[in-house]
Structure formats: C-alpha cells, structure tokens
Scaffold this active site. Sequence first.
Site, PDB file in Angstrom:
ATOM      1  CB  SER A 149      44.086  18.885  45.790  1.00  0.00           C
ATOM      2  OG  SER A 149      44.646  20.014  45.147  1.00  0.00           O
ATOM      3  CG  ASP A 154      32.395  34.864  38.788  1.00  0.00           C
ATOM      4  OD1 ASP A 154      33.053  34.482  37.802  1.00  0.00           O
ATOM      5  OD2 ASP A 154      31.263  35.364  38.702  1.00  0.00           O
ATOM      6  CG  HIS A 176      47.404  17.273  41.984  1.00  0.00           C
ATOM      7  ND1 HIS A 176      47.954  17.367  43.247  1.00  0.00           N
ATOM      8  CD2 HIS A 176      46.284  18.049  42.011  1.00  0.00           C
ATOM      9  CE1 HIS A 176      47.214  18.163  43.990  1.00  0.00           C
ATOM     10  NE2 HIS A 176      46.197  18.585  43.277  1.00  0.00           N
TER      11      HIS A 176
END
Length: 267
Positions: free
Chosen positions: A93, A185, A245
């Site tokens: 990924s 974040d 995935h």
Amino acid sequence: MSTTAPGTVSATTVGEEGARVAFLHGLFGQGRNFTGIAKALVPDFRSLLVDLPNHGRSAWTDVFDYTATADLVAAQLRAGFAADGPVHVVGHSMGGKVAMVLALRHPDLVDRLVVADIAPASGGSLGEFAHLLDSLAAIDLTTLTRRGEADERLAERVDDARVRGFLLQNLRTDGDGFRWQANLDLLRRDLPVIGGFPDVGDAAFDHPVLWVAGDRSDYVRPEHGPAMRRLFPRTTLVTLKGAGHWVHSEQPEAFVSALRTFLGAAR
C-alpha cells in the site's frame, strides 16, 4: 532479533542469514506487521522490518512526501542492511509506493521489488482511510482509563474487530495517560498526498518486479498496467484469491509462497 535506528528511521531484523529483504508497511502500520511473514521466510531470508516515518518508533516529519520518505529509507539501508550490496524490497500500500520511489531513485540499493496491492497512480479508497483517521481522532485520549475503552469507543464507528486491533496498535501509554504513536494529524492532513504518486520523470527500474494484488481489492486495476510497465518494464502480476487490500495478512501462506518463488528465481 535486533533493532537499529540510524537517523530518523527505526527498524528490526528477523533472521540471521540468507538473502536480505526489507519490508515497508502501509498506512497506520508498523514494521512488526510483517513479523509473521519474516519468520516464515527464515532461514532462507534475513528480513528488515522498517517503521516508516510518522509511524511506529520512527521520527515524525512536518509534511508527508514520497520522495523524502524514500530518501530516508535509502539512508537507513545504506547505513547497514544494504551496506554490502542491494537487497530485495517488499512494500504494501503506502509502503509499496515508497518502495517504488526507492527503486526508481536508488536502484543500486534494490535487487528485486515486490509491490503489494497498490499501483503507481493517484486515487483508491481514500474515503475509507479518512473515515478511519477521523474515527481515531474522535477518541478523547484524556478521558481513557484503560485500553479496552478505546476499542469500545472505536467500535461505534468501526465494526470490524480485526481492523480496530490493527488501528489500536498505534495507542501507547505515556506516563499516566495515552498517546498515538503514529502522527495522525499529519496523516489526515496529507491524505491526498498519500493517495497520490509523485512525478518521477522518465525514470525506470529494469530489475524484476512482482505485483501481488488481492482479487477482492480494486487498488490494482487494468488501466494501471501501462504506468506499471513504463516504470517497471520487467513486471509480473499475481492475484491472490480470497484476499482484499491487506493481502499479506489475509492470505499469508500464499503471500509467502509468492515471495519465495519470486525472490528465489533465477534472473
């Protein structure tokens, strides 16, 4: 096992002999996600399980950038694991995109490349990852008294217990409280960059490359073929049945078999 952390990238080794292979995890992950795969490759392979920047024990950065991340991994490899010559690299990924950029920018470090369920293209199911990041951000860590509470709160937004366990590996105790080990974040802010792929110019990697896709995933599609072959002309695509995935965790035996066959084959 031993641990090494030159610079800002932390990594752990599994195995003591054999061909060397470095593993690069995906978003939310850590190098240790490949521990089972690495142990299954012993004694024929010695593995390096890398914590990518902003994940695991590695340092945080101010922005997410595939080129800068690949360069940091390259520096880590040159400092030790690949000091004696090129190594195999396996990336899943987000880590697969890092692996691709690493091979294109630092081909002297990479022998064979394995890319797990991702393409050198923009797009994919970013909405799913945005939801997961938002779900983690919604947990008020200041009010947690035990880890189980985090799972209970996350279950309100994420049904799959396996996915919750994967996400909550990033929760760490910090003194009397809890903190996120991953830079959530930044990852949420820069998710569009993570979902993209950088301009690599006319670079190409002419060593053997294996693409391992899940048949229940849409991250590697037929329209990605031209870009894959332009950047990596010696590409072979294998699709694992029954895998989504997370191909290496959903079909570990088939994944290990594919690695052994590809990494051990003659040129």
